[in-house]
Design an enzyme around this catalytic site. Structure first.
Site, mmCIF file in Angstrom:
data_model
loop_
_atom_site.group_PDB
_atom_site.id
_atom_site.type_symbol
_atom_site.label_atom_id
_atom_site.label_comp_id
_atom_site.label_asym_id
_atom_site.label_seq_id
_atom_site.Cartn_x
_atom_site.Cartn_y
_atom_site.Cartn_z
ATOM 1 N N PRO A 59 45.260 47.413 73.638
ATOM 2 C CA PRO A 59 44.952 46.139 74.318
ATOM 3 C C PRO A 59 43.868 46.306 75.372
ATOM 4 O O PRO A 59 43.558 47.428 75.784
ATOM 5 C CB PRO A 59 46.300 45.763 74.965
ATOM 6 C CG PRO A 59 47.065 47.040 75.055
ATOM 7 C CD PRO A 59 46.615 47.893 73.919
ATOM 8 N N PRO A 60 43.271 45.205 75.814
ATOM 9 C CA PRO A 60 42.209 45.297 76.831
ATOM 10 C C PRO A 60 42.742 45.870 78.142
ATOM 11 O O PRO A 60 43.899 45.670 78.508
ATOM 12 C CB PRO A 60 41.774 43.841 77.013
ATOM 13 C CG PRO A 60 42.264 43.123 75.808
ATOM 14 C CD PRO A 60 43.493 43.825 75.361
ATOM 15 N N GLY A 61 41.863 46.597 78.836
ATOM 16 C CA GLY A 61 42.190 47.057 80.176
ATOM 17 C C GLY A 61 42.999 48.330 80.253
ATOM 18 O O GLY A 61 43.460 48.690 81.329
ATOM 19 N N VAL A 62 43.178 49.048 79.133
ATOM 20 C CA VAL A 62 43.982 50.280 79.196
ATOM 21 C C VAL A 62 43.103 51.526 79.359
ATOM 22 O O VAL A 62 43.616 52.633 79.413
ATOM 23 C CB VAL A 62 44.887 50.426 77.938
ATOM 24 C CG1 VAL A 62 45.918 49.329 77.903
ATOM 25 C CG2 VAL A 62 44.054 50.436 76.662
ATOM 26 N N GLY A 63 41.778 51.352 79.380
ATOM 27 C CA GLY A 63 40.895 52.499 79.660
ATOM 28 C C GLY A 63 40.243 53.110 78.452
ATOM 29 O O GLY A 63 39.869 54.281 78.487
ATOM 30 N N THR A 93 37.230 52.403 76.997
ATOM 31 C CA THR A 93 35.809 52.682 77.244
ATOM 32 C C THR A 93 35.626 53.781 78.280
ATOM 33 O O THR A 93 34.797 54.684 78.117
ATOM 34 C CB THR A 93 35.093 51.397 77.704
ATOM 35 O OG1 THR A 93 35.285 50.384 76.722
ATOM 36 C CG2 THR A 93 33.609 51.655 77.891
ATOM 37 N N SER A 115 57.138 39.493 61.695
ATOM 38 C CA SER A 115 58.099 40.076 62.633
ATOM 39 C C SER A 115 58.959 39.050 63.368
ATOM 40 O O SER A 115 59.913 39.413 64.047
ATOM 41 C CB SER A 115 57.367 40.970 63.646
ATOM 42 O OG SER A 115 56.489 40.216 64.439
ATOM 43 N N LYS A 121 55.677 45.631 72.208
ATOM 44 C CA LYS A 121 56.656 44.549 72.248
ATOM 45 C C LYS A 121 57.738 44.832 73.293
ATOM 46 O O LYS A 121 58.154 43.933 74.044
ATOM 47 C CB LYS A 121 57.280 44.370 70.867
ATOM 48 C CG LYS A 121 56.303 43.829 69.830
ATOM 49 C CD LYS A 121 56.945 43.753 68.462
ATOM 50 C CE LYS A 121 55.963 43.182 67.434
ATOM 51 N NZ LYS A 121 56.546 43.111 66.084
#
Length: 783
Positions: A361-365, A367, A683, A726
């Site tokens: 997900p975005p923002g986990v580092g 890049t 799911s 989840k």
């Protein structure tokens, strides 16, 4: 049998072997004599009748020849004159009389004395037609030879044309033409005049052919030399004119500079040849031509690319681990994979680099860890964002026929890095698109294949560039939109979202200090406690990564900086009580998710590209004719899961204590809130089935329970993906119990230990087990 008659005559005569010299009858020539035996033979000849037998040595280098070292056939000559030279050397002038053959060597000391046999043919044989024809052929050959040769005068033809004797004609012509000693000996050994002319005819034909080839070569070389001289003369004139005009640095000097630079670069020969060819083409163009700018641009790109420049890898595993740990908290799997790669590089120097795809997900580092990898390996770092790229030329470049053409962003980035082995990050590879301008994902297939990318050819350069030394990394939020052939070339490493504790650690170690520095503050100016950070995470963010947390910390820093400047105070303390002054009213509350047990409402867990999410699924039965209505922008797979759940319920109406005719007298409406957001996947199958059963049976669903799993027609619960994301979403919302498919036990190790303590996990195999934990035991009466 010889058709021409000859008289035989024997005589005893002194013999002198000659080195590198052949003498024919009727030939007048002088030569020097220095060997003792040869001088003695001359003296003997002068005492008698001045006749001497001259024959050629087989090997000119032999100084003391024996009877086996000279040819048997030679020429009887008349000594015309002798002249003594300084150094005991005698110069002799002789005239050839007739050819003869040695029959016996009578003595070899103090000089050679031999018995020879000479054959004298009758002079009338020239009247024979065959002989006349042969004489004419040889004369024609000789005329052609004289014309082709630069060494003979045409006046010779006049004197030779007067010769009527065939044998004499052959001998005189042979004395003028340039033949090697073996060929001259062949002519000398032909006693028969016709045979002699025939041998000479063949030799002349060959010599004429050789002379023609020589002339052709000379002409070609002369033309080339003249062309070079002409070009040199013209260039010198141009230089002189440019000098007069004050333009000493002309196009030629520029081209020479390009060629010199190309020669000094260690690039593939194919590239070097094409580049020099383009430079020479620039030399031939007019300075005002539009194409000169195109070629200049091309040559500058070729010269500036790092064909032979690369950084040296740092392969110290301990230091690399320290750098990765200092830059990022957690991300154990990624770090271990990078350290494995470095270890193998240390053992196998020529190993081809893997193509790593960091998915999360975005923002986990994702890049930032790529930058840390480059730092740990001591390599340059380049990044190319692929989000929204639709044009294939972005990858492969434009052809030079287009106005303003440049190489693609891959070659441009390699040039910018100044190294042929950087760490190259393709950011957001799942956001690639395609349209009428081509498919960039297909163009990346070659780039991201270690077996092919050593000959990557950009459309602008038109020559291969080796990308095999580059360490390619890619990032993505989801694998669903990446084409399968492209995904097959990459090794996927999943990066999950962070727990609250991990976020607090990241904020303490990285985010607070970074934002403090960016806003010109120090530790003395502002302090933020751990409880305050926990409050920011709980009350103001709801994300898998830390990007929103970073923005909120920056917001606090800005407002603190404003207070320090405006109120002229030295320091600011931000605590849980005063946090609302900086960030406003909390956006989220944990107790918001604490719902009462409700009929027809179940909480599901979903995975999205931005991390895990919770879904509140609502079901309302209404009088009707068995119509099923699904809303909330659901995908086809999710709709089919709902239908599968309804079919399961119909088959279990008695066990579930539900009206058997609900499918014909009641309509069912299933709705998933946040209707603007597309939702899909299997799911949510057990969640929708649980909500429908709750609504039809009037049994409430436990508000503290969340669930995920795919349902079958027989009520089995099948495994799903994204378990960690989840579960983290459930933890963020304060869920107390989570129902997971039994087959997902293998994924339970990924769940952080603290989350395991906060949530009661139940692994289920069938819908019966789901209902046992999801539905509240006490039934409510129908109203």
């Amino acid at each position: 049998m010889d058709k021409y008659k000859a008289k035989s005559n024997k005589r005893t005569i002194p013999l002198i072997p000659l080195r590198g010299l052949s003498i024919f009858p009727y030939m007048v020539i002088h030569f020097d004599v220095g060997r003792d035996k040869s001088v003695n033979a001359l003296e003997e000849a002068m005492v008698n009748d001045s006749l001497v037998f001259l024959t050629s040595q087989k090997e000119a280098k032999i100084d003391m020849p024996t009877e086996d070292d000279f040819y048997e056939v030679g020429t009887i000559c008349k000594i015309k004159q002798m002249l003594k030279l300084p150094g005991d050397t005698i110069r002799v002038l002789v005239e050839g009389i007739n050819r003869a053959k040695v029959r016996e060597v009578l003595q070899d000391d103090p000089f050679f004395e031999v018995e020879v046999e000479e054959l004298v043919y009758e002079s009338e044989i020239q009247s024979d037609k065959e002989m006349k024809a042969m004489m004419r052929l040889v004369m024609d050959n000789f005329e052609e030879y004289v014309k082709a040769s630069d060494n003979l005068s045409s006046e010779i033809l006049v004197s030779i044309s007067e010769i009527t004797e065939p044998g004499r004609l052959a001998d005189v012509i042979s004395s003028y033409i340039q033949l090697n000693p073996e060929d001259k000996q062949k002519v000398l050994e032909a006693f028969n005049p016709y045979k002699r002319l025939e041998v000479l005819h063949i030799m002349l034909e060959e010599e004429i052919e050789v002379l023609e080839i020589e002339e052709e070569i000379n002409s070609r070389v002369k033309d080339q030399i003249n062309k070079v001289q002409k070009e040199y003369y013209l260039k010198e004139q141009i230089k002189a004119i440019q000098k007069e005009l004050g333009q000493e640095e002309g196009l030629d000097a520029e081209v020479d500079d390009y060629i010199e630079q190309i020669e000094n670069i260690n690039m593939p020969e194919e590239v070097k040849e094409k580049s020099i060819k383009e430079a020479e083409r620039l030399r031939r163009l007019s300075p005002s031509s539009a194409e000169t700018g195109v070629i200049r641009n091309y040559l500058e790109w070729i010269i500036e690319l790092p064909w032979d420049i690369q950084t040296k890898d740092k392969l110290d595993i301990k230091k690399s681990r320290k750098i990765l740990d200092n830059d990022h908290y957690g991300l154990k799997d990624v770090k271990e994979r990078i350290l494995e790669y470095l270890a193998i590089r240390k053992l196998a120097k020529n190993m081809k680099g893997p193509i790593l795809c960091l998915v999360g997900p975005p923002g986990v580092g994702k890049t930032s860890i790529a930058k840390s990898i480059a730092r740990a390996m001591n390599r340059k770092f380049v990044r190319m964002s692929l989000g929204g790229v639709r044009d294939e030329a972005e990858i492969r470049g434009h052809r030079r026929t287009y106005v303003g053409a440049i190489p693609g962003r891959i070659i441009s980035s390699i040039k910018k890095s100044g190294s042929k082995n950087p760490v190259f990050l393709f950011d957001e590879i799942d956001k690639l698109n395609s349209d009428f301008r081509g498919d960039p994902a297909s163009a990346l297939l070659e780039v991201l294949d270690p077996e092919q990318n050593n000959t990557f050819t950009d459309n602008f350069l038109e020559v291969p560039f080796d990308l095999s030394k580059v360490l390619f990394l890619t990032t993505a939020n989801s694998l669903n939109t990446i084409p399968r052939p492209l995904l097959d070339r990459m090794e996927v490493i999943r990066i999950s979202g962070y727990t609250e504790d991990e976020k607090i650690e990241i904020a303490k170690k990285y985010l607070v200090s970074k934002q403090r520095k960016e806003h010109g503050l120090t530790e003395k100016n502002i302090s933020i406690s751990d409880n305050t950070l926990a409050s920011i995470i709980e009350d103001y963010t709801r994300e898998a990564g830390v990007r929103e947390l970073d923005r909120n910390i920056a917001n606090v820093m800005r407002k603190a900086a404003k207070r320090i400047v405006e109120e002229k105070i030295k320091s600011v303390k931000v605590n849980k009580r005063t946090l609302s002054k900086y960030l406003g009213t909390p956006k989220y509350r944990r107790n918001e998710t604490k719902r009462n047990d409700q009929i027809g409402i179940a909480t599901g867990l979903a995975w999205t590209a931005v991390g895990g999410e919770t879904l509140s699924i609502e079901v309302t039965p209404m009088p009707g004719k068995g119509k099923l209505q699904l809303t909330g922008k659901l995908g086809d797979v999710m709709k089919e899961s709902a239908m599968a759940g309804i079919s399961y319920i119909r088959s279990k109406t008695k066990e579930l204590e539900i009206d058997e005719k609900f499918h014909s007298n009641r309509d069912i409406h299933i709705h998933v809130p946040e209707g603007a957001i597309p939702k899909d996947g299997p799911s949510a199958g057990i969640t929708m089935a649980t909500a429908v059963i709750s609504a039809l049976s009037n049994v409430p669903v436990n508000g503290d329970v969340a669930m995920t799993g795919e349902i079958t027609l027989r009520g089995r619960v099948l495994p799903i993906g994204g378990v960690k994301e989840k579960v983290l979403a459930a933890n963020r919302l304060g869920i107390k119990k989570v129902l997971l498919p039994w087959d997902n036990k293998k994924d339970f190790d990924e769940v952080p230990d603290k989350v395991k303590k906060n949530i009661d996990f139940v692994f289920v195999k069938t819908m019966d087990e789901v209902l046992e934990h999801a539905l509240v035991e006490e039934k409510k009466d129908d109203n």
